[in-house]
Design a protein around this motif. Structure first.
Motif, short mmCIF file in Angstrom:
data_model
loop_
_atom_site.label_atom_id
_atom_site.label_comp_id
_atom_site.label_asym_id
_atom_site.label_seq_id
_atom_site.Cartn_x
_atom_site.Cartn_y
_atom_site.Cartn_z
N PHE A 19 89.83 76.85 53.01
CA PHE A 19 89.84 78.34 53.11
C PHE A 19 88.43 78.62 53.66
O PHE A 19 87.75 79.66 53.74
N GLU A 20 87.62 77.63 54.25
CA GLU A 20 86.49 77.76 54.99
C GLU A 20 85.36 78.51 53.92
O GLU A 20 84.42 79.47 54.54
N LEU A 21 85.22 78.06 52.83
CA LEU A 21 84.17 78.56 51.77
C LEU A 21 83.01 77.87 51.79
O LEU A 21 83.05 77.00 51.98
N ASP A 22 82.04 78.51 51.49
CA ASP A 22 80.67 78.00 51.10
C ASP A 22 80.78 77.40 49.87
O ASP A 22 81.12 77.66 48.82
N ALA A 23 80.22 75.99 49.76
CA ALA A 23 80.39 75.30 48.75
C ALA A 23 79.48 75.80 47.56
O ALA A 23 80.04 75.58 46.37
#
Length: 83
Positions: A19-23
């Motif tokens: 989902f291309e989230l920031d870790a």
């Protein structure tokens, strides 16, 4: 058997990749729907990813109760724990 920490790390990596989230946004307390903006279609993708990783499927009924990343970790931990 995987520990909760190992499950969390694998789940965080999956959320970042899928989902291309920031870790940094993916914490145990993060709400999947409000904080991470995951919708029902994304949830199905996540269930499918978990199934591929564990060889076991989380029942849709069980996933309905899931709200946070920690809830998913707990559900997967119960699923992979020896009976």
């Amino acid at each position: 058997m995987q520990t909760r920490d190992e499950i969390f790390n694998t789940l965080r990596d999956a959320l970042v990749e899928l989902f291309e989230l920031d870790a940094e946004r993916v914490t145990m307390d993060a709400n999947l729907y409000q904080d991470l903006e995951i919708d029902s279609i994304d949830a199905v993708d996540l269930i499918d990813h978990i199934k591929r990783q564990t060889g076991k499927k989380i029942a849709a009924e069980d996933f309905k109760a899931v709200r946070t990343v920690g809830d998913v970790v707990d559900a997967v931990h119960r699923m992979v724990a020896p009976a």
